[in-house]
Design an enzyme around this catalytic site. Sequence first.
Site, PDB file in Angstrom:
ATOM      1  N   LEU A 103       0.790  -1.224   0.000  1.00 37.01           N
ATOM      2  CA  LEU A 103       0.000   0.000   0.000  1.00 37.01           C
ATOM      3  C   LEU A 103       0.823   1.275   0.000  1.00 37.01           C
ATOM      4  O   LEU A 103       0.255   2.366   0.051  1.00 37.01           O
ATOM      5  CB  LEU A 103      -0.947  -0.006   1.208  1.00 37.01           C
ATOM      6  CG  LEU A 103      -1.891  -1.204   1.290  1.00 37.01           C
ATOM      7  CD1 LEU A 103      -2.793  -1.079   2.507  1.00 37.01           C
ATOM      8  CD2 LEU A 103      -2.702  -1.354   0.016  1.00 37.01           C
ATOM      9  N   ASN A 120       2.677  -5.318 -10.190  1.00 38.88           N
ATOM     10  CA  ASN A 120       1.646  -5.254  -9.154  1.00 38.88           C
ATOM     11  C   ASN A 120       0.392  -5.962  -9.652  1.00 38.88           C
ATOM     12  O   ASN A 120       0.207  -6.135 -10.861  1.00 38.88           O
ATOM     13  CB  ASN A 120       1.313  -3.794  -8.839  1.00 38.88           C
ATOM     14  CG  ASN A 120       0.264  -3.646  -7.755  1.00 38.88           C
ATOM     15  OD1 ASN A 120       0.343  -4.302  -6.714  1.00 38.88           O
ATOM     16  ND2 ASN A 120      -0.728  -2.807  -7.992  1.00 38.88           N
ATOM     17  N   HIS A 122      -3.865  -5.706  -9.167  1.00 36.66           N
ATOM     18  CA  HIS A 122      -4.933  -4.852  -8.642  1.00 36.66           C
ATOM     19  C   HIS A 122      -6.264  -5.573  -8.828  1.00 36.66           C
ATOM     20  O   HIS A 122      -6.512  -6.171  -9.881  1.00 36.66           O
ATOM     21  CB  HIS A 122      -4.951  -3.509  -9.374  1.00 36.66           C
ATOM     22  CG  HIS A 122      -5.923  -2.535  -8.802  1.00 36.66           C
ATOM     23  ND1 HIS A 122      -5.658  -1.824  -7.656  1.00 36.66           N
ATOM     24  CD2 HIS A 122      -7.174  -2.178  -9.197  1.00 36.66           C
ATOM     25  CE1 HIS A 122      -6.697  -1.052  -7.370  1.00 36.66           C
ATOM     26  NE2 HIS A 122      -7.629  -1.251  -8.294  1.00 36.66           N
ATOM     27  N   ASP A 163      -1.234   2.631  -9.858  1.00 37.98           N
ATOM     28  CA  ASP A 163      -2.081   1.841 -10.766  1.00 37.98           C
ATOM     29  C   ASP A 163      -2.109   2.376 -12.195  1.00 37.98           C
ATOM     30  O   ASP A 163      -3.100   2.186 -12.911  1.00 37.98           O
ATOM     31  CB  ASP A 163      -3.520   1.772 -10.227  1.00 37.98           C
ATOM     32  CG  ASP A 163      -3.599   1.121  -8.858  1.00 37.98           C
ATOM     33  OD1 ASP A 163      -2.779   0.228  -8.584  1.00 37.98           O
ATOM     34  OD2 ASP A 163      -4.477   1.510  -8.068  1.00 37.98           O
ATOM     35  N   GLU A 192      -6.623 -14.268  -8.590  1.00 39.03           N
ATOM     36  CA  GLU A 192      -5.267 -13.837  -8.234  1.00 39.03           C
ATOM     37  C   GLU A 192      -4.368 -15.037  -7.953  1.00 39.03           C
ATOM     38  O   GLU A 192      -3.235 -15.105  -8.454  1.00 39.03           O
ATOM     39  CB  GLU A 192      -5.321 -12.923  -7.004  1.00 39.03           C
ATOM     40  CG  GLU A 192      -5.980 -11.587  -7.262  1.00 39.03           C
ATOM     41  CD  GLU A 192      -6.150 -10.763  -5.996  1.00 39.03           C
ATOM     42  OE1 GLU A 192      -6.342  -9.545  -6.114  1.00 39.03           O
ATOM     43  OE2 GLU A 192      -6.089 -11.332  -4.887  1.00 39.03           O
TER      44      GLU A 192
END
Length: 208
Positions: A103, A120, A122, A163, A192
């Site tokens: 984060l 990353n 998301h 992002d 994921e």
Amino acid sequence: MHHFAHFLRFCAQKAGFMKKNIAILASGSGTNAENIIRYFQVKKSASVALVLTNRRDAFVLERARGLGVPYCFFPKDEWGHGGAILSVLEEHGVDFVVLAGFLARVPEAILHVYPGRIINIHPSLLPKFGGKGMYGNRVHEAVLAAGEVESGITIHYINEHYDEGDVIRQVRCLVLPEDTPEELACRIHALEYEVYPEVIEQLLSEIG
């Protein structure tokens, strides 16, 4: 001697004799991190060499300890410039950096040292429902409030903006009329766990 050891390691990797080393950055429970660690424990291509967090009480540290993976906590001020973090990454011979529920912003110093080697995941179909403060159930609540009929995951490269890095892969799933944020989250987590390690392995095979 330190630099010579790194040179030998570089040569061995080029010759295909050594596994790639992955560092995972995580801020929370660490379920994705554990899934990735376990995935590569049985692979010859790579292994997770290090887990880093910006939260002293993050449960990901317990997961790393239980799985025998080195780990470090760095306070907020040390994430600002990244020097100490880079030293630890170098010490562990890290080739590739994976964010899994991390984060904090990745310092530019790290971005410069690992261009195209930091990714990353998301829990939405970016660019929808991304940006600072959009994580966890906040994302799923926003998806449901917007009346979306589908959601999914986005795996992307990291840049200096939250992002906004180039998309590597997106996988979609249905949003059901009766979904709660928790139910949608379960469906997203399943994607994921299935897709993220496979994409990491594919990218590692391409960097040489």
